[in-house]
Design a protein around this motif. Structure first.
Motif, PDB file in Angstrom:
ATOM      1  N   HIS A 156       0.774  -1.243  -0.002  1.00  0.00           N
ATOM      2  CA  HIS A 156       0.043  -0.036  -0.203  1.00  0.00           C
ATOM      3  C   HIS A 156       0.858   1.183  -0.107  1.00  0.00           C
ATOM      4  O   HIS A 156       0.187   2.261   0.653  1.00  0.00           O
ATOM      5  CB  HIS A 156      -0.822   0.035   1.230  1.00  0.00           C
ATOM      6  N   ARG A 157       2.124   1.127  -0.472  1.00  0.00           N
ATOM      7  CA  ARG A 157       2.913   2.208  -0.743  1.00  0.00           C
ATOM      8  C   ARG A 157       2.550   3.427  -1.352  1.00  0.00           C
ATOM      9  O   ARG A 157       2.797   4.526  -1.534  1.00  0.00           O
ATOM     10  CB  ARG A 157       4.149   1.982  -1.004  1.00  0.00           C
ATOM     11  N   TRP A 158       1.342   3.391  -2.263  1.00  0.00           N
ATOM     12  CA  TRP A 158       0.658   4.392  -2.977  1.00  0.00           C
ATOM     13  C   TRP A 158       0.166   5.547  -2.226  1.00  0.00           C
ATOM     14  O   TRP A 158       0.098   6.564  -2.445  1.00  0.00           O
ATOM     15  CB  TRP A 158      -0.528   3.768  -3.925  1.00  0.00           C
ATOM     16  N   LEU A 159      -0.197   5.150  -0.984  1.00  0.00           N
ATOM     17  CA  LEU A 159      -0.626   6.091  -0.050  1.00  0.00           C
ATOM     18  C   LEU A 159       0.519   7.151   0.438  1.00  0.00           C
ATOM     19  O   LEU A 159       0.286   8.303   0.688  1.00  0.00           O
ATOM     20  CB  LEU A 159      -0.926   5.495   1.365  1.00  0.00           C
ATOM     21  N   ALA A 160       1.589   6.779   0.335  1.00  0.00           N
ATOM     22  CA  ALA A 160       2.725   7.433   0.689  1.00  0.00           C
ATOM     23  C   ALA A 160       3.661   8.059  -0.348  1.00  0.00           C
ATOM     24  O   ALA A 160       4.730   8.604  -0.252  1.00  0.00           O
ATOM     25  CB  ALA A 160       3.846   6.722   1.572  1.00  0.00           C
ATOM     26  N   ARG A 161       3.057   8.005  -1.548  1.00  0.00           N
ATOM     27  CA  ARG A 161       3.746   8.485  -2.792  1.00  0.00           C
ATOM     28  C   ARG A 161       4.278   9.588  -2.708  1.00  0.00           C
ATOM     29  O   ARG A 161       5.306  10.152  -3.598  1.00  0.00           O
ATOM     30  CB  ARG A 161       2.950   7.968  -4.168  1.00  0.00           C
ATOM     31  N   SER A 162       3.635  10.428  -2.136  1.00  0.00           N
ATOM     32  CA  SER A 162       4.115  12.096  -2.167  1.00  0.00           C
ATOM     33  C   SER A 162       4.927  12.456  -1.044  1.00  0.00           C
ATOM     34  O   SER A 162       5.377  13.551  -0.995  1.00  0.00           O
ATOM     35  CB  SER A 162       2.623  12.994  -2.157  1.00  0.00           C
ATOM     36  N   ILE A 163       4.993  11.527  -0.109  1.00  0.00           N
ATOM     37  CA  ILE A 163       5.930  11.966   1.098  1.00  0.00           C
ATOM     38  C   ILE A 163       7.579  11.780   0.681  1.00  0.00           C
ATOM     39  O   ILE A 163       8.127  11.109   0.019  1.00  0.00           O
ATOM     40  CB  ILE A 163       6.027  10.744   2.138  1.00  0.00           C
ATOM     41  N   LEU A 164       8.228  13.032   0.938  1.00  0.00           N
ATOM     42  CA  LEU A 164       9.815  13.176   0.743  1.00  0.00           C
ATOM     43  C   LEU A 164      10.380  12.628   1.997  1.00  0.00           C
ATOM     44  O   LEU A 164      11.342  12.144   1.709  1.00  0.00           O
ATOM     45  CB  LEU A 164       9.730  14.737   0.305  1.00  0.00           C
ATOM     46  N   SER A 167     -10.578   6.708  -2.407  1.00  0.00           N
ATOM     47  CA  SER A 167     -10.991   5.414  -2.797  1.00  0.00           C
ATOM     48  C   SER A 167     -10.655   5.291  -4.321  1.00  0.00           C
ATOM     49  O   SER A 167     -10.250   4.277  -4.890  1.00  0.00           O
ATOM     50  CB  SER A 167     -12.557   5.251  -2.804  1.00  0.00           C
ATOM     51  N   LEU A 168     -10.758   6.308  -5.060  1.00  0.00           N
ATOM     52  CA  LEU A 168     -10.490   6.453  -6.598  1.00  0.00           C
ATOM     53  C   LEU A 168      -9.068   6.219  -6.689  1.00  0.00           C
ATOM     54  O   LEU A 168      -8.450   5.609  -7.723  1.00  0.00           O
ATOM     55  CB  LEU A 168     -11.048   7.583  -7.425  1.00  0.00           C
ATOM     56  N   GLN A 169      -8.235   6.945  -5.877  1.00  0.00           N
ATOM     57  CA  GLN A 169      -6.936   6.825  -6.056  1.00  0.00           C
ATOM     58  C   GLN A 169      -6.446   5.434  -5.732  1.00  0.00           C
ATOM     59  O   GLN A 169      -5.275   4.981  -6.639  1.00  0.00           O
ATOM     60  CB  GLN A 169      -6.294   7.823  -5.013  1.00  0.00           C
ATOM     61  N   GLU A 170      -7.055   4.833  -4.700  1.00  0.00           N
ATOM     62  CA  GLU A 170      -6.649   3.538  -4.547  1.00  0.00           C
ATOM     63  C   GLU A 170      -7.038   2.359  -5.764  1.00  0.00           C
ATOM     64  O   GLU A 170      -6.187   1.688  -5.893  1.00  0.00           O
ATOM     65  CB  GLU A 170      -7.274   2.923  -3.113  1.00  0.00           C
ATOM     66  N   PHE A 171      -8.058   2.782  -6.132  1.00  0.00           N
ATOM     67  CA  PHE A 171      -8.415   1.761  -7.285  1.00  0.00           C
ATOM     68  C   PHE A 171      -7.594   2.034  -8.382  1.00  0.00           C
ATOM     69  O   PHE A 171      -7.318   0.870  -9.148  1.00  0.00           O
ATOM     70  CB  PHE A 171      -9.836   2.306  -7.871  1.00  0.00           C
ATOM     71  N   VAL A 172      -6.977   3.038  -8.919  1.00  0.00           N
ATOM     72  CA  VAL A 172      -6.059   3.191 -10.182  1.00  0.00           C
ATOM     73  C   VAL A 172      -4.674   3.308  -9.647  1.00  0.00           C
ATOM     74  O   VAL A 172      -3.757   2.960 -10.580  1.00  0.00           O
ATOM     75  CB  VAL A 172      -6.477   4.375 -10.734  1.00  0.00           C
ATOM     76  N   CYS A 173      -4.215   3.384  -8.297  1.00  0.00           N
ATOM     77  CA  CYS A 173      -2.888   3.342  -8.086  1.00  0.00           C
ATOM     78  C   CYS A 173      -2.346   2.051  -7.275  1.00  0.00           C
ATOM     79  O   CYS A 173      -1.532   1.825  -7.305  1.00  0.00           O
ATOM     80  CB  CYS A 173      -2.648   4.502  -7.139  1.00  0.00           C
ATOM     81  N   ALA A 174      -3.166   1.361  -6.480  1.00  0.00           N
ATOM     82  CA  ALA A 174      -2.726   0.375  -5.778  1.00  0.00           C
ATOM     83  C   ALA A 174      -2.289  -1.036  -6.523  1.00  0.00           C
ATOM     84  O   ALA A 174      -2.861  -1.283  -7.534  1.00  0.00           O
ATOM     85  CB  ALA A 174      -3.861  -0.426  -4.880  1.00  0.00           C
ATOM     86  N   GLU A 175      -1.189  -1.350  -6.382  1.00  0.00           N
ATOM     87  CA  GLU A 175      -0.374  -2.181  -7.037  1.00  0.00           C
ATOM     88  C   GLU A 175      -0.781  -3.477  -6.734  1.00  0.00           C
ATOM     89  O   GLU A 175      -0.474  -4.512  -7.482  1.00  0.00           O
ATOM     90  CB  GLU A 175       1.241  -2.299  -6.715  1.00  0.00           C
ATOM     91  N   ALA A 176      -1.674  -3.967  -5.775  1.00  0.00           N
ATOM     92  CA  ALA A 176      -2.310  -5.169  -5.447  1.00  0.00           C
ATOM     93  C   ALA A 176      -3.475  -5.183  -6.227  1.00  0.00           C
ATOM     94  O   ALA A 176      -4.209  -6.356  -5.986  1.00  0.00           O
ATOM     95  CB  ALA A 176      -2.672  -5.259  -4.039  1.00  0.00           C
TER      96      ALA A 176
END
Length: 600
Positions: free
Chosen positions: A231-239, A507-516
Motif C-alpha cells: 500500500h505504498r501508493w498512500l505515501a507516494r507524495s512523502i519526501l 478510494s478512486l486513487q486506491e483503485f487506480v494506484c494500488a499495485e495489489a
C-alpha cells in the motif's frame, strides 16, 4: 481423540452391544479389539470409566468373565466430545473429529452444524470466582487470519480487524465528512500543503505497555513507504518524515497533496510500535500490537480473539471480548450466525432470544464497494485490441448478471452521486460479430478468488463469453497470489472487488494506484499516463468542484479504454436483538465492535 476412537472400536466390535446393557467379555478380547496389550487395555478401560463413558467389572478367579457396560451411544459420544472441544476453543480438532465419523453416521454432520449455528451471537457470561459479567460477541469466518499487519492486509475482513487493533494519526468522520483527530490531536501545514506538522496525544499506550512516541510514527510511515509494502501508493507524495520532539512529527511532501490527511486516515497507515515490530520480525503479521480499542489475545487455525484494551485513550470498548471462529465448512444456509443474523442472538444472564421478529431492529445498506471484472489492455493478445475489448465489455452486462445470479447483488454504487458511475451496456452479440473484431479463438485467462460469490461471477462470465464464441479459462488464486504483479499482468481478466468508502477521492486513487489491484497493471501505457495526469490534478485541487472534475476525467479515461466493467454492489442486511445497541454498518458492511453494547 484417540480415546474416542478406542471407545467406538470397542462398542462396534462387541457382538450384541447396546447402550446401557451389560456384556460378558474377557480382558483378552478387549485387548484384541483395541489392538493393544492387556496392560494397556486395562489402562484404557480405566480412563473411559473415569470419563463415565462405561462401567467395567473385571472377572475374579478362573473362568469368571468380566462385564462391560457401554453407557453412551458412540455417535452421541463423538458429538459430545466435539462440543467439548469447541468449548475449550479447539474448533479445528472438533471439526476433524466430526469429519472423521460423518460417513459412519451421516446425521452427525447436520446435528453438529445446527449446534454450531447456535453458538454465535452475543453471549453474556459470568467469570468464575469474581462473578464479573463478560459480554462476548462471537462471529464465524471461513478462513484463519494469517496476516493482520496494516501494510500487508488485502481483504476487507482483515482491514476491519486492523481498525479494531490499531489507530491512525487522524480519522475520517463519515457523519460530518471531515478529518478529525485520532493519535494526533492537532495539525498544521504551509500554504502549498507540502509541509505538515502533527502534534501527538501524550500518554497513549500500545498493547504491550510502551507509550506512543514520534519515533513510532516516523517508523510506521517509512515502513509504509518501503518497497515491500502493498500500500505504498498512500505515501507516494512523502519526501521525508522526521520527529521534531517526542510528540511532534514533521512530514515534507514532494508535491502539494490536498488529500494527504485522507491518506493518513487510511487503515494501511496505522501506527505500529517500532520496538515490537523489529523484535517480532515476520511474526508481527500474526501477532500484531497496536493502540486500538481491542488487543489480540489469540490467533490460530481455530479462532481469533480480541479483548477490550482497558487503558484505550479514546475510552474502553463496551464489549469485553470478540471471537471469530474459523469454520470453513459451515454453509451459509445452515448458519444462523453470519453477520446478517448473528446479532439476533443474545444468550446468557437471563437474556434469551427476542419473543418475536417484530421486536428486532433491522439495519441495511448497500456496500459502497463493488464487484468488477477488469480487462487487460496492456498484455499482448486479443484484449490489446480496443475494439475486441469493447466487444467483451458489452457482453459482460452487470444487469444480466444480477438477473441471472440474484442474491444480495444490487446495481453497482461506486463513488456515490459525486461522479455518476459508468453506464451499463446491453448488446446481443453473435459469433460472426466477435470474429470480425479480430478474435481468432484464443483462450482468455480469467483469475479470481475461490470464494463462492467470485466463483459464481466467474462461471457466469465464462458462459456469457462462450455463447459468443469466446473461450475463457477460470483460474483460482488466493488473495496473496492475486496481488502479485506477475500474475496480475499475466491474467487477461480478473474478477475482484474495489474498496470504496466515504473517502471518495481517496478510494478512486486506491483503485487506480494500488499495485495489489489489477487496474494499474491492465491500463495501456497511454491510458496510464493520462490517468496519472488527472490524478495529479485531483491531489493538487483545493476546490471540491475541481476534484470532482478530475475524478470525472479519470473515470472517463477508464471507460473509454474499457479497462473494467462494474458488476454489482452487495446489499447488507442485519437484524439486531432489542437488547443490543450501538449498531451501525460501515461502508464495507461491517459492524464496529467497539460501539456495540448490551442494554440489560
Amino acid at each position: 481423540m484417540q480415546l474416542v476412537e478406542q471407545y467406538v472400536r470397542l462398542y462396534t466390535g462387541c457382538q450384541d452391544m447396546t447402550q446401557g446393557a451389560p456384556v460378558d467379555i474377557s480382558l483378552a478380547e478387549v485387548a484384541e479389539l483395541l489392538y493393544c496389550t492387556h496392560r494397556n487395555a486395562t489402562l484404557t478401560l480405566k480412563k473411559m470409566q473415569n470419563q463415565s463413558w462405561l462401567r467395567w467389572k473385571p472377572g475374579r478367579g478362573r473362568g469368571n468373565r468380566s462385564v462391560l457396560t457401554c453407557l453412551l451411544d458412540p455417535s452421541e459420544l463423538v458429538f459430545t466430545v466435539a462440543k467439548e472441544l469447541v468449548q475449550k476453543g479447539d474448533v479445528q480438532a472438533s471439526r476433524q473429529l466430526i469429519s472423521h465419523y460423518q460417513l459412519t453416521w451421516p446425521q452427525l454432520e447436520a446435528n453438529y452444524s445446527r449446534w454450531m449455528s447456535s453458538q454465535f451471537g452475543l453471549r453474556v457470561s459470568r467469570e468464575k470466582g469474581n462473578e464479573k459479567r463478560v459480554d462476548t460477541l462471537r462471529f464465524f469466518v471461513d478462513h484463519p487470519f494469517q496476516s493482520l499487519d496494516p501494510i500487508r492486509v488485502l481483504l476487507r475482513s482483515q482491514t476491519h480487524l486492523v481498525k479494531q487493533l490499531f489507530d491512525t494519526l487522524v480519522r475520517f468522520d463519515p457523519a460530518t465528512r471531515t478529518i478529525v483527530g485520532q493519535l494526533a490531536f492537532y495539525w498544521e501545514s504551509d500554504e502549498q500543503g507540502k509541509e505538515w506538522t502533527l502534534y501527538l496525544r501524550k500518554g497513549v499506550l500500545f498493547h504491550h505497555g510502551h507509550q506512543l512516541t514520534a519515533e513510532d510514527v516516523c517508523y510506521s510511515l517509512r515502513r509504509l513507504m518501503a518497497s515491500p509494502s502493498r500500500h505504498r501508493w498512500l505515501a507516494r507524495s512523502i519526501l521525508s518524515v522526521q520527529s521534531v520532539d517526542e510528540h511532534i512529527v514533521r512530514i515534507a511532501l514532494q508535491t502539494s497533496n490536498r488529500l494527504f490527511l485522507h491518506a493518513l486516515s487510511k487503515e494501511y497507515a496505522s501506527i505500529v510500535p517500532r520496538d515490537y515490530v523489529e523484535e517480532m520480525g515476520e511474526d508481527f503479521a500474526k501477532w500484531p500490537v497496536g493502540t486500538g480499542p481491542f488487543k489480540l489475545s489469540r490467533n490460530d487455525e481455530s479462532m481469533v480473539v480480541l479483548e477490550a484494551f482497558q487503558p484505550y485513550f479514546a475510552g474502553r470498548p463496551y464489549l469485553d471480548r470478540v471471537e471469530l471462529w474459523c469454520v470453513p465448512e459451515m454453509r451459509e444456509e445452515e448458519a444462523e450466525a453470519d453477520q446478517v443474523k448473528l446479532l439476533q442472538s443474545v444468550t446468557g444472564a437471563g437474556m434469551g432470544p427476542a419473543a418475536n421478529g417484530r421486536e428486532r431492529r433491522g439495519f441495511f445498506r448497500r456496500e459502497q464497494s463493488f464487484q468488477y471484472v477488469s480487462l487487460n489492455g496492456s498484455k499482448p493478445g486479443p484484449l490489446q485490441d480496443p475494439s475486441f475489448r469493447s466487444t467483451v465489455a458489452s457482453i459482460l452486462s452487470g444487469e444480466r448478471l444480477r438477473a441471472d445470479l440474484k442474491g444480495p447483488r444490487q446495481p453497482a454504487c461506486a463513488w456515490g452521486e459525486v461522479v455518476p458511475f459508468l453506464p451499463e451496456q446491453e448488446a446481443q452479440l453473435s459469433l460472426p460479430a466477435v470474429t470480425s473484431s479480430g478474435y481468432a479463438g484464443e483462450k482468455l485467462l480469467l483469475y479470481t478468488y475461490p470464494d463462492e460469490d467470485h466463483k459464481e461471477d466467474a462461471h457466469w462470465i465464462q458462459k456469457s463469453c462462450a455463447r459468443c464464441g469466446i473461450a475463457v479459462e477460470i483460474v483460482y488464486a488466493e488473495p496473496e497470489e492475486l496481488a502479485q504483479p506477475d500474475l496480475l499482468q499475466a491474467a487477461d481478466m480478473i474478477v475482484d472487488s474495489a474498496n470504496v468508502d466515504e473517502r471518495l477521492e481517496l478510494s478512486l486513487q486506491e483503485f487506480v494506484c494500488a499495485e495489489a489491484l489489477s487496474i494499474r497493471h491492465h491500463l495501456d501505457e497511454r491510458g496510464l499516463k493520462e490517468v496519472e495526469k488527472h490524478l495529479n490534478s485531483l491531489l493538487e485541487a483545493n476546490a471540491p468542484k475541481d476534484r470532482e472534475k478530475a475524478m470525472t476525467h479519470i473515470l472517463a479515461c477508464l471507460q473509454e479504454r474499457r479497462t473494467f466493467v462494474p458488476l454489482y454492489s452487495n446489499r447488507i442486511e442485519i437484524e439486531a436483538h432489542p437488547h443490543l445497541s450501538g449498531i451501525s454498518l460501515d461502508a464495507y458492511g461491517w459492524v464496529d465492535f467497539s460501539r456495540v453494547f448490551v442494554r440489560a
